[in-house]
Design a protein around this motif. Structure first.
Motif, PDB file in Angstrom:
ATOM      1  N   PRO A  37      -2.570   6.208 -15.926  1.00  0.00           N
ATOM      2  CA  PRO A  37      -3.088   4.860 -15.668  1.00  0.00           C
ATOM      3  C   PRO A  37      -1.972   3.828 -15.542  1.00  0.00           C
ATOM      4  O   PRO A  37      -0.964   3.890 -16.259  1.00  0.00           O
ATOM      5  N   VAL A  38      -2.143   2.907 -14.614  1.00  0.00           N
ATOM      6  CA  VAL A  38      -1.228   1.777 -14.469  1.00  0.00           C
ATOM      7  C   VAL A  38      -2.066   0.510 -14.332  1.00  0.00           C
ATOM      8  O   VAL A  38      -3.233   0.563 -13.953  1.00  0.00           O
ATOM      9  N   THR A  39      -1.457  -0.616 -14.651  1.00  0.00           N
ATOM     10  CA  THR A  39      -2.143  -1.903 -14.532  1.00  0.00           C
ATOM     11  C   THR A  39      -1.589  -2.664 -13.335  1.00  0.00           C
ATOM     12  O   THR A  39      -0.372  -2.820 -13.197  1.00  0.00           O
ATOM     13  N   LEU A  40      -2.479  -3.119 -12.479  1.00  0.00           N
ATOM     14  CA  LEU A  40      -2.091  -3.899 -11.313  1.00  0.00           C
ATOM     15  C   LEU A  40      -2.264  -5.373 -11.635  1.00  0.00           C
ATOM     16  O   LEU A  40      -3.320  -5.800 -12.107  1.00  0.00           O
ATOM     17  N   HIS A  41      -1.228  -6.166 -11.381  1.00  0.00           N
ATOM     18  CA  HIS A  41      -1.262  -7.604 -11.660  1.00  0.00           C
ATOM     19  C   HIS A  41      -1.312  -8.365 -10.337  1.00  0.00           C
ATOM     20  O   HIS A  41      -0.407  -8.243  -9.518  1.00  0.00           O
ATOM     21  N   GLY A  42      -2.351  -9.152 -10.128  1.00  0.00           N
ATOM     22  CA  GLY A  42      -2.480  -9.944  -8.918  1.00  0.00           C
ATOM     23  C   GLY A  42      -1.940 -11.345  -9.102  1.00  0.00           C
ATOM     24  O   GLY A  42      -1.876 -11.860 -10.226  1.00  0.00           O
ATOM     25  N   ALA A  43      -1.570 -11.977  -8.006  1.00  0.00           N
ATOM     26  CA  ALA A  43      -1.078 -13.356  -8.067  1.00  0.00           C
ATOM     27  C   ALA A  43      -2.173 -14.324  -8.495  1.00  0.00           C
ATOM     28  O   ALA A  43      -1.897 -15.429  -8.945  1.00  0.00           O
ATOM     29  N   GLY A  44      -3.426 -13.910  -8.341  1.00  0.00           N
ATOM     30  CA  GLY A  44      -4.551 -14.740  -8.751  1.00  0.00           C
ATOM     31  C   GLY A  44      -5.830 -13.953  -8.573  1.00  0.00           C
ATOM     32  O   GLY A  44      -5.830 -12.840  -8.042  1.00  0.00           O
ATOM     33  N   GLY A  49     -16.919 -11.838  -2.720  1.00  0.00           N
ATOM     34  CA  GLY A  49     -17.146 -12.277  -1.351  1.00  0.00           C
ATOM     35  C   GLY A  49     -15.992 -13.007  -0.708  1.00  0.00           C
ATOM     36  O   GLY A  49     -16.007 -13.242   0.499  1.00  0.00           O
ATOM     37  N   VAL A  50     -14.970 -13.376  -1.478  1.00  0.00           N
ATOM     38  CA  VAL A  50     -13.813 -14.084  -0.921  1.00  0.00           C
ATOM     39  C   VAL A  50     -12.796 -13.065  -0.405  1.00  0.00           C
ATOM     40  O   VAL A  50     -12.497 -12.079  -1.070  1.00  0.00           O
ATOM     41  N   HIS A  51     -12.266 -13.315   0.774  1.00  0.00           N
ATOM     42  CA  HIS A  51     -11.355 -12.383   1.442  1.00  0.00           C
ATOM     43  C   HIS A  51      -9.889 -12.741   1.166  1.00  0.00           C
ATOM     44  O   HIS A  51      -9.585 -13.834   0.688  1.00  0.00           O
ATOM     45  N   ALA A  52      -8.995 -11.834   1.505  1.00  0.00           N
ATOM     46  CA  ALA A  52      -7.562 -12.099   1.393  1.00  0.00           C
ATOM     47  C   ALA A  52      -6.832 -11.511   2.595  1.00  0.00           C
ATOM     48  O   ALA A  52      -7.088 -10.374   2.982  1.00  0.00           O
ATOM     49  N   SER A  53      -5.946 -12.307   3.167  1.00  0.00           N
ATOM     50  CA  SER A  53      -5.126 -11.808   4.271  1.00  0.00           C
ATOM     51  C   SER A  53      -3.734 -11.414   3.791  1.00  0.00           C
ATOM     52  O   SER A  53      -3.018 -10.689   4.485  1.00  0.00           O
ATOM     53  N   GLY A  54      -3.352 -11.865   2.604  1.00  0.00           N
ATOM     54  CA  GLY A  54      -2.042 -11.504   2.078  1.00  0.00           C
ATOM     55  C   GLY A  54      -1.910 -11.876   0.617  1.00  0.00           C
ATOM     56  O   GLY A  54      -1.241 -12.844   0.279  1.00  0.00           O
ATOM     57  N   GLN A  55      -2.563 -11.119  -0.258  1.00  0.00           N
ATOM     58  CA  GLN A  55      -2.479 -11.396  -1.689  1.00  0.00           C
ATOM     59  C   GLN A  55      -1.392 -10.538  -2.319  1.00  0.00           C
ATOM     60  O   GLN A  55      -1.341  -9.321  -2.122  1.00  0.00           O
ATOM     61  N   VAL A  56      -0.525 -11.164  -3.082  1.00  0.00           N
ATOM     62  CA  VAL A  56       0.583 -10.461  -3.718  1.00  0.00           C
ATOM     63  C   VAL A  56       0.119  -9.832  -5.029  1.00  0.00           C
ATOM     64  O   VAL A  56      -0.659 -10.432  -5.781  1.00  0.00           O
ATOM     65  N   ALA A  57       0.573  -8.612  -5.294  1.00  0.00           N
ATOM     66  CA  ALA A  57       0.286  -7.932  -6.554  1.00  0.00           C
ATOM     67  C   ALA A  57       1.479  -7.038  -6.900  1.00  0.00           C
ATOM     68  O   ALA A  57       2.276  -6.702  -6.033  1.00  0.00           O
ATOM     69  N   HIS A  58       1.591  -6.699  -8.187  1.00  0.00           N
ATOM     70  CA  HIS A  58       2.676  -5.786  -8.572  1.00  0.00           C
ATOM     71  C   HIS A  58       2.200  -4.822  -9.656  1.00  0.00           C
ATOM     72  O   HIS A  58       1.197  -5.077 -10.334  1.00  0.00           O
ATOM     73  N   PHE A  59       2.907  -3.719  -9.803  1.00  0.00           N
ATOM     74  CA  PHE A  59       2.655  -2.748 -10.859  1.00  0.00           C
ATOM     75  C   PHE A  59       3.975  -2.098 -11.238  1.00  0.00           C
ATOM     76  O   PHE A  59       4.939  -2.110 -10.468  1.00  0.00           O
ATOM     77  N   ASP A  60       4.036  -1.545 -12.440  1.00  0.00           N
ATOM     78  CA  ASP A  60       5.219  -0.817 -12.903  1.00  0.00           C
ATOM     79  C   ASP A  60       4.921   0.667 -12.842  1.00  0.00           C
ATOM     80  O   ASP A  60       3.969   1.146 -13.469  1.00  0.00           O
ATOM     81  N   SER A  61       5.731   1.384 -12.096  1.00  0.00           N
ATOM     82  CA  SER A  61       5.502   2.823 -11.916  1.00  0.00           C
ATOM     83  C   SER A  61       6.484   3.639 -12.755  1.00  0.00           C
ATOM     84  O   SER A  61       7.696   3.417 -12.689  1.00  0.00           O
ATOM     85  N   PRO A  62       5.968   4.598 -13.527  1.00  0.00           N
ATOM     86  CA  PRO A  62       6.872   5.487 -14.275  1.00  0.00           C
ATOM     87  C   PRO A  62       7.523   6.546 -13.386  1.00  0.00           C
ATOM     88  O   PRO A  62       8.437   7.238 -13.824  1.00  0.00           O
TER      89      PRO A  62
END
Length: 231
Positions: A37-44, A49-62
């Motif tokens: 399991p990993v946790t994904l962190h979104g910019a917001g 129903g709300v769309h995204a054309s470019g939402q930033v997110a990050h995760f830490d991979s082992p």
């Protein structure tokens, strides 16, 4: 990573029990790639129903993998309503939420009398004309550092209602009206509540001055309705 998705397929960004979410879809696809399991962190967060054309997110991979390998595998193993547009290695101290200094929304209103079927769930259908110039004049009152309590949802968990808006623009684009709003951060339902109030100006029910008074009063009950998520 830079994420694009059709929000109509999800109950918002954040993982929720018993509901499909963007975060859950990506985390489940990441688990076999990362060996657990990993946790994904979104910019917001986004509403259902709300769309995204470019939402930033990050995760830490082992596990060490090339960014392109992550992107390719995720795009194979996530719903077709979601795409990882790009993926790259980030500095160890990078955080997609806390390092985000600007966010921008585009809200689309379609004013054709008949419903535009090909844009289903991607516009607010408003089958009556709106005064774009009046809406744009009212939107100028939003610019700068202001208390946006008037456009804040009751369930908002933000500590501070003061945000800095650097973009508030209303323009005509064919049969659509486009509202672009950019800020350092947003409150829960803030954009949709602003749009609902600007629509009252566009219909002639409010003046630009009335819009400014509502903003200054900081009372959500005085502001207009919440515009639909699909726009």
């Amino acid at each position: 990573m830079l994420v694009e998705y059709d929000g109509a397929a999800f109950h918002g960004w954040q993982r929720q029990k018993g509901q499909a979410s963007v975060q859950q879809a990506i985390e489940e696809a990441l688990e076999p790639l990362c060996g657990g399991p990993v946790t994904l962190h979104g910019a917001g967060r986004t509403d259902a129903g709300v769309h995204a054309s470019g939402q930033v997110a990050h995760f830490d991979s082992p596990r060490a993998r090339l960014p392109g390998a992550f992107r390719q595998a995720l795009n194979v193993n996530t719903p077709h309503t979601l795409t990882i547009r790009s993926c790259m290695a980030a500095d160890d101290d990078f955080h997609s939420r806390f390092h985000a200094y600007y966010r921008e929304y585009l809200y689309r209103i379609h004013t054709r009398f008949t419903y535009p079927a090909l844009l289903h769930n991607h516009i607010w259908h408003h089958p009556k004309p709106l005064d774009v110039a009046a809406m744009n004049a009212a939107a100028e009152h939003l610019l700068g550092k202001r208390d946006f309590s008037a456009f804040r949802a009751a369930a908002c968990q933000a500590d501070d209602p003061v945000k800095i808006l650097s973009l508030a623009e209303v323009s005509q684009a064919g049969e659509e009206i486009h509202l672009r709003i950019g800020a350092n951060a947003f409150l829960h339902h803030m954009v949709r509540n602003i749009v609902g109030s600007l629509a009252l100006v566009g219909r002639g029910e409010w003046t630009s001055e009335r819009f400014a008074e509502v903003l200054a009063a900081g009372d959500r009950t005085q502001a207009g309705p919440t515009a639909p998520a699909g726009g």
